[in-house]
Design a protein around this motif. Sequence first.
Motif, mmCIF file in Angstrom:
data_model
loop_
_atom_site.group_PDB
_atom_site.id
_atom_site.type_symbol
_atom_site.label_atom_id
_atom_site.label_comp_id
_atom_site.label_asym_id
_atom_site.label_seq_id
_atom_site.Cartn_x
_atom_site.Cartn_y
_atom_site.Cartn_z
ATOM 1 N N VAL A 7 0.866 -1.178 0.000
ATOM 2 C CA VAL A 7 0.000 0.000 0.000
ATOM 3 C C VAL A 7 0.901 1.225 0.000
ATOM 4 N N GLU A 8 0.815 2.018 -1.056
ATOM 5 C CA GLU A 8 1.752 3.122 -1.250
ATOM 6 C C GLU A 8 1.334 4.412 -0.545
ATOM 7 N N SER A 9 0.067 4.784 -0.695
ATOM 8 C CA SER A 9 -0.339 6.098 -0.184
ATOM 9 C C SER A 9 -1.843 6.188 -0.001
ATOM 10 N N ILE A 10 -2.241 7.269 0.648
ATOM 11 C CA ILE A 10 -3.651 7.628 0.767
ATOM 12 C C ILE A 10 -3.843 8.919 -0.003
ATOM 13 N N ASP A 11 -4.907 9.004 -0.775
ATOM 14 C CA ASP A 11 -5.161 10.219 -1.548
ATOM 15 C C ASP A 11 -5.256 11.453 -0.643
ATOM 16 N N ALA A 12 -4.720 12.544 -1.126
ATOM 17 C CA ALA A 12 -4.839 13.824 -0.435
ATOM 18 C C ALA A 12 -5.881 14.646 -1.173
ATOM 19 N N SER A 13 -7.076 14.687 -0.655
ATOM 20 C CA SER A 13 -8.174 15.383 -1.328
ATOM 21 C C SER A 13 -9.050 16.059 -0.280
ATOM 22 N N GLY A 14 -10.046 16.802 -0.725
ATOM 23 C CA GLY A 14 -10.903 17.485 0.235
ATOM 24 C C GLY A 14 -12.160 18.042 -0.404
ATOM 25 N N VAL A 63 -17.272 20.900 -4.292
ATOM 26 C CA VAL A 63 -16.693 19.793 -5.062
ATOM 27 C C VAL A 63 -15.756 19.009 -4.164
ATOM 28 N N TYR A 64 -15.792 17.680 -4.314
ATOM 29 C CA TYR A 64 -14.815 16.845 -3.605
ATOM 30 C C TYR A 64 -13.748 16.517 -4.628
ATOM 31 N N ILE A 65 -12.519 17.003 -4.375
ATOM 32 C CA ILE A 65 -11.527 17.037 -5.447
ATOM 33 C C ILE A 65 -10.129 16.779 -4.919
ATOM 34 N N SER A 66 -9.238 16.319 -5.784
ATOM 35 C CA SER A 66 -7.878 15.981 -5.373
ATOM 36 C C SER A 66 -7.053 17.228 -5.063
ATOM 37 N N ARG A 67 -5.920 16.970 -4.373
ATOM 38 C CA ARG A 67 -5.163 18.068 -3.802
ATOM 39 C C ARG A 67 -4.672 19.099 -4.805
ATOM 40 N N SER A 68 -4.178 18.675 -5.950
ATOM 41 C CA SER A 68 -3.633 19.644 -6.897
ATOM 42 C C SER A 68 -4.692 20.664 -7.309
ATOM 43 N N PHE A 69 -5.933 20.188 -7.519
ATOM 44 C CA PHE A 69 -7.029 21.095 -7.858
ATOM 45 C C PHE A 69 -7.510 21.840 -6.615
ATOM 46 N N LEU A 70 -7.452 21.169 -5.483
ATOM 47 C CA LEU A 70 -7.893 21.777 -4.236
ATOM 48 C C LEU A 70 -7.055 23.015 -3.913
ATOM 49 N N LEU A 71 -5.749 22.893 -4.089
ATOM 50 C CA LEU A 71 -4.862 24.029 -3.821
ATOM 51 C C LEU A 71 -5.182 25.203 -4.734
ATOM 52 N N GLU A 72 -5.510 24.900 -5.980
ATOM 53 C CA GLU A 72 -5.871 25.961 -6.920
ATOM 54 C C GLU A 72 -7.174 26.632 -6.517
ATOM 55 N N LEU A 73 -8.174 25.838 -6.097
ATOM 56 C CA LEU A 73 -9.463 26.414 -5.695
ATOM 57 C C LEU A 73 -9.326 27.257 -4.442
ATOM 58 N N LYS A 130 -6.964 29.182 -3.815
ATOM 59 C CA LYS A 130 -6.512 30.504 -4.257
ATOM 60 C C LYS A 130 -7.695 31.363 -4.687
ATOM 61 N N HIS A 131 -8.815 30.695 -4.978
ATOM 62 C CA HIS A 131 -10.046 31.387 -5.372
ATOM 63 C C HIS A 131 -11.039 31.426 -4.206
ATOM 64 N N LYS A 132 -10.491 31.349 -2.988
ATOM 65 C CA LYS A 132 -11.262 31.509 -1.750
ATOM 66 C C LYS A 132 -12.148 30.311 -1.396
ATOM 67 N N ALA A 133 -11.797 29.143 -1.902
ATOM 68 C CA ALA A 133 -12.518 27.939 -1.481
ATOM 69 C C ALA A 133 -12.077 27.586 -0.057
ATOM 70 N N ARG A 134 -12.993 26.991 0.695
ATOM 71 C CA ARG A 134 -12.693 26.530 2.044
ATOM 72 C C ARG A 134 -12.858 25.011 2.083
ATOM 73 N N VAL A 135 -11.970 24.331 2.798
ATOM 74 C CA VAL A 135 -12.047 22.877 2.899
ATOM 75 C C VAL A 135 -12.938 22.507 4.077
ATOM 76 N N LEU A 136 -14.080 21.900 3.761
ATOM 77 C CA LEU A 136 -15.038 21.527 4.801
ATOM 78 C C LEU A 136 -14.622 20.240 5.507
ATOM 79 N N VAL A 137 -14.095 19.279 4.752
ATOM 80 C CA VAL A 137 -13.587 18.030 5.329
ATOM 81 C C VAL A 137 -12.519 17.479 4.391
ATOM 82 N N GLY A 138 -11.485 16.873 4.960
ATOM 83 C CA GLY A 138 -10.397 16.336 4.157
ATOM 84 C C GLY A 138 -10.389 14.821 4.102
ATOM 85 N N SER A 139 -9.630 14.286 3.180
ATOM 86 C CA SER A 139 -9.587 12.839 2.972
ATOM 87 C C SER A 139 -9.047 12.084 4.177
ATOM 88 N N ALA A 140 -8.124 12.695 4.918
ATOM 89 C CA ALA A 140 -7.571 12.019 6.089
ATOM 90 C C ALA A 140 -8.659 11.769 7.132
#
Length: 347
Positions: A115-122, A186-196, A198-208
């Motif tokens: 098992v390599e990793s757990i997705d980083a999303s939110g 939107v529930y989305i992966s980290r690379s897109f999450l970081l971009e959103l 920057k547009h004032k998105a807030r993370v309500l819950v994360g994958s961890a």
Amino acid sequence: MLREPLPGRPLVRITAAAAGLALAAAGCGTSARGDTGTVKIGYFQGAVAGPEAIVAANGDLAGKVPAKIRLQPIDSGVAGMAQLRAGAFPFVSGVGNPPFTGAFASGTDVKAVYVESIDASGLAVNDRIKAPGDLRKVGVLVGSTLDFQLRGWLKSQGLTSKVQIASFASEAAEAAAWKAGKIDSVYISRSFLLELQKHKARVLVGSADIAKLGFAAVNMLAVSSAYAKQHADVVQALVCQISKAETLVKGPQADKYITPASKFIGVAPADAIAATKSYPYIPASEETGWLKGPDGTSASGRLAQNFKLTADFLVTQGRAKSVPDTAEIARHIDPAFWDKAQSGGCK
């Protein structure tokens, strides 16, 4: 996910020449005593250098694998597992739990050996969403590990019948819809999450946090059962070196190991270094608990429990006929290679 692509590893386009260079480089510096030829590994391109790319790109790691490594790009876990079943390659690195579970539930004889990793999303929301109860419609990549996690979390919050899920064919389209104000979460992966963000998105819950509820989006090294039986030495070496690679990219020599791997994933070395250093690879101290439980069997490990929940998800999606029983699930998890690695098998 369906691995379209690894969250944190957005799919990138590379030229045919670059792809050819990467494949050719994969075989460089990999000669080892007892060489058994070439081993092909399906892998994902994007911002994060996966452990298979780290191994292939660094001779001191690749040289300990008794075969020349050739990486073959794939753009989804479902496609990767189909290619594995057809014999295109014996390994897929970074495959998510839905495509892996769907594959063995439909008859593919494959094993998860690491098992390599757990997705980083939110869950990214706009300022109108203050709490889970405010959600009305959530966008997600259809049929992915993200979809699996989102539905599991909504169920845990008692929101399954209250929140509509908007299915997207790509995360880029999902992110664009959020930016355009067409959807407020939107529930989305980290690379897109970081971009959103920057547009004032807030993370309500994360994958961890969702993973703690049992709905983890895990990425694994999968191998054809037939290949594992015939070439156990290659599987053992890859498990050992992939584990070592994941440790090295978190240490003081991270830049040294990530930089040459960037040629495989199609991004600049600086971008690969930044993304890979912070990616949530599973610590070696937690690996055993994923592959097997306290009783020493794979049937009681976290991975088997995850596959059962995943199969439930696939059945509700109409992508699997039934949930495999515990014995069948356990048959597709092999902790033996990791056990040997922990008892001196990597020397």
